[in-house]
Design a protein around this motif. Structure first.
Motif, PDB file in Angstrom:
ATOM      1  N   TRP A 313       0.812  -1.191  -0.044  1.00 27.06           N
ATOM      2  CA  TRP A 313       0.011  -0.005  -0.018  1.00 27.06           C
ATOM      3  C   TRP A 313       0.739   1.368   0.069  1.00 27.06           C
ATOM      4  CZ3 TRP A 313      -5.401   0.199  -0.468  1.00 27.06           C
ATOM      5  CH2 TRP A 313      -6.104  -1.286  -0.331  1.00 27.06           C
ATOM      6  N   HIS A 314       2.117   1.215   0.137  1.00 26.70           N
ATOM      7  CA  HIS A 314       2.829   2.407   0.337  1.00 26.70           C
ATOM      8  C   HIS A 314       2.774   3.392  -1.142  1.00 26.70           C
ATOM      9  CE1 HIS A 314       5.988  -0.021  -2.011  1.00 26.70           C
ATOM     10  NE2 HIS A 314       6.792   1.302  -2.061  1.00 26.70           N
ATOM     11  N   GLU A 318       0.880   7.741  -1.932  1.00 29.55           N
ATOM     12  CA  GLU A 318       1.367   8.860  -2.773  1.00 29.55           C
ATOM     13  C   GLU A 318       0.229   9.657  -3.074  1.00 29.55           C
ATOM     14  OE1 GLU A 318       5.658   7.459  -4.237  1.00 29.55           O
ATOM     15  OE2 GLU A 318       4.286   7.515  -5.465  1.00 29.55           O
ATOM     16  N   LEU A 319      -0.868   9.192  -3.682  1.00 24.74           N
ATOM     17  CA  LEU A 319      -2.122   9.643  -4.101  1.00 24.74           C
ATOM     18  C   LEU A 319      -2.464  10.947  -2.925  1.00 24.74           C
ATOM     19  CD1 LEU A 319      -4.091   6.951  -5.903  1.00 24.74           C
ATOM     20  CD2 LEU A 319      -2.746   8.771  -6.744  1.00 24.74           C
ATOM     21  N   PRO A 320      -2.716  10.523  -1.759  1.00 27.68           N
ATOM     22  CA  PRO A 320      -3.291  11.562  -0.925  1.00 27.68           C
ATOM     23  C   PRO A 320      -2.472  12.562  -0.437  1.00 27.68           C
ATOM     24  CG  PRO A 320      -3.105   9.383   0.439  1.00 27.68           C
ATOM     25  CD  PRO A 320      -3.032   9.152  -1.155  1.00 27.68           C
ATOM     26  N   LEU A 352       4.891  13.905   4.112  1.00 25.79           N
ATOM     27  CA  LEU A 352       3.828  13.850   3.886  1.00 25.79           C
ATOM     28  C   LEU A 352       3.134  12.256   3.406  1.00 25.79           C
ATOM     29  CD1 LEU A 352       3.460  16.819   1.400  1.00 25.79           C
ATOM     30  CD2 LEU A 352       2.242  16.563   3.444  1.00 25.79           C
ATOM     31  N   CYS A 353       4.047  11.564   2.879  1.00 24.96           N
ATOM     32  CA  CYS A 353       3.771  10.078   2.718  1.00 24.96           C
ATOM     33  C   CYS A 353       3.687   9.176   3.799  1.00 24.96           C
ATOM     34  CB  CYS A 353       4.752   9.444   1.758  1.00 24.96           C
ATOM     35  SG  CYS A 353       5.149   9.959   0.008  1.00 24.96           S
ATOM     36  N   LEU A 354       4.689   9.509   4.788  1.00 24.33           N
ATOM     37  CA  LEU A 354       4.351   8.967   5.884  1.00 24.33           C
ATOM     38  C   LEU A 354       3.196   9.279   6.909  1.00 24.33           C
ATOM     39  CD1 LEU A 354       8.029   9.230   7.462  1.00 24.33           C
ATOM     40  CD2 LEU A 354       6.702   7.056   6.912  1.00 24.33           C
ATOM     41  N   LEU A 355       2.764  10.589   6.495  1.00 26.63           N
ATOM     42  CA  LEU A 355       1.417  10.947   7.145  1.00 26.63           C
ATOM     43  C   LEU A 355       0.290  10.418   6.627  1.00 26.63           C
ATOM     44  CD1 LEU A 355       0.270  12.901   9.346  1.00 26.63           C
ATOM     45  CD2 LEU A 355       0.145  14.730   7.292  1.00 26.63           C
ATOM     46  N   MET A 356       0.334  10.154   5.434  1.00 23.09           N
ATOM     47  CA  MET A 356      -1.022   9.599   4.762  1.00 23.09           C
ATOM     48  C   MET A 356      -0.971   8.261   4.738  1.00 23.09           C
ATOM     49  SD  MET A 356      -2.601  12.566   4.375  1.00 23.09           S
ATOM     50  CE  MET A 356      -3.992  11.878   3.697  1.00 23.09           C
TER      51      MET A 356
END
Length: 428
Positions: A313-314, A318-320, A352-356
């Motif tokens: 899912w990682h 990237e989309l959100p 941002l990727c870690l957050l989402m």
């Protein structure tokens, strides 16, 4: 005798998956115009020198090495029973097929909604949302041959490793077709310039090498810090020599097509394997001391449980992350490597990727925990073979076609595989 689980292989696998995830995020370069996402680039496409980083982040050989070491003992017990071997592989395939069904189903739904709403976020990430599934194919492919690798280790020991290395070198030599002894100094350039079907034999040979090394390590055929340092030195010399002969610097591909160490695998990729196996041996003693601490063991257990879902899912996260970056006006536009702010922008993008990915993982784990755990069918060998074929075909289709229509087409194959591989209740 202690029956406590060995956490060192678990830590290695969890660490390898984390490196892959962070490496994929770092390699994604969003491109914005007037504050809106319009495209993405790959770091290796715009900065050739970044290929040296892939000597560290290409950790798929490490994952194969450790997986083989962990599974070798159980496979040895099943060597005399071909039915049990097939059942073991079917369990591995089902364990990967079920969460992949969920991933492709969600991706297909998002892709279709995006198309209907003329969404612009999906297009820049289209193929990158499925291309990472190649790892599942490679892992299941070499694991299907794990019983054979165990038998070969029993008969040949470390000679099996050197036989695979020699075979990979011979295949690259045939690809290169040197016309004179001087051409051997350009072996990498010549081999990777010739896209022949012969080179694809190394797809099997090179990826079997870390598996054979993992079995040998589990059997105690090599060990110790000194051996580890020797392997690390061999890896660095190997990589330097192969790159000097013309093999590409990068051990992963920024885009499909062109000269590559991965499609198909080359002799240069073997250098990464020496480097990683050496690191495993050199770090074993201090790592085991750290793993003796309960908080570290708990963290490894958690990462191990989340590792495969995170890998699946990682890229979806990237989309959100891109959407949030737009809304916040964050400096996610990659610009040009070397310019001021490039690495700051990469750090913001990673955060941002870690957050989402956090809410994505929370939803996925909650869903998977509520699902009934299916058992593998222990009766129908043809169903297992059919399930394997459907799984490979579904993943290949999704990789080739991207999120749309690849996720939808691939979902049919992977769902069929999941159905074929599991036990079905018989009507009374």
């Amino acid at each position: 005798m202690s029956t406590e689980r060995d956490r060192y292989p678990d830590a290695l696998r969890a660490g390898a998956l984390l490196v892959v995830v962070l490496g994929h995020w770092l390699a994604t370069l969003p491109r914005l115009e007037a504050g809106y996402l319009v495209d993405t680039d790959h770091l290796l496409v715009v900065w050739e020198g970044a290929g040296v980083f892939t000597w560290v982040v290409q950790v798929v050989p490490l994952f194969v090495f450790v997986s083989a070491a962990v599974s070798a003992v159980g496979v040895r017990r099943r060597l005399s029973d071909g039915h049990r071997q097939l059942h073991w592989w079917a369990g591995r395939a089902l364990a990967l097929a079920r969460p992949t069904v969920t991933y492709l189903a969600v991706l297909a739904a998002v892709a279709m909604v995006s198309r209907l709403m003329e969404g612009r976020f999906l297009a820049p990430f289209n193929h990158s949302l499925t291309i990472h599934l190649w790892f599942l194919l490679m892992l299941l492919g070499v694991q299907a041959l794990l019983p054979l690798s165990v038998r070969v280790d029993r008969r040949l020991g470390l000679r099996a490793v050197w036989l695979l290395v020699a075979t990979a070198a011979f295949i690259d030599l045939l690809r290169a077709r040197p016309g004179s002894p001087a051409d051997l100094l350009r072996l990498g350039e010549l081999a990777t310039d010739h896209a022949t079907l012969l080179g694809w034999l190394n797809l099997l040979v090179v990826w079997l090498l870390p598996q054979q090394l993992g079995i040998a390590w589990r059997q105690g055929r090599f060990t110790g810090t000194g051996t580890g340092v020797t392997f690390m030195a061999l890896g660095l010399v190997w990589l330097g020599a192969t790159v000097a002969s013309g093999y590409p610097l990068a051990m992963v591909d920024g885009e499909v097509g062109g000269r590559s160490n991965l499609l198909p695998p080359t002799l240069a990729l073997v250098g990464v394997m020496w480097l990683q196996v050496g690191t495993v041996l050199a770090c074993e003693a201090p790592a085991r001391r750290l793993l003796a601490r309960r908080p570290i063991r708990r963290a490894v257990t958690l990462l191990g449980a989340l590792g495969m879902p995170l890998y699946l899912w990682h890229k979806f996260a990237e989309l959100p992350a891109a959407w949030l970056g737009e809304r916040l006006g964050a400096p996610i536009d990659a610009g040009v490597p070397g310019e001021a702010g490039f690495w700051w922008g990469r750090l913001v993008w990673l955060l941002l990727c870690l957050l989402m990915v956090t809410p994505v993982m929370a939803a996925v784990v909650a869903f998977e925990m509520r699902r009934r755990r299916d058992l593998v069918s222990a009766t129908a060998g043809r169903a297992v073979v059919g399930g394997g074929v459907a799984l490979f075909a579904g993943i290949l289709a999704s990789m080739a076609l991207g999120a749309l229509p690849g996720a939808l087409v691939g979902l049919a194959g992977v769902a069929a595989a999941s159905w074929l591989l599991r036990v079905h209740p018989q009507p009374r």
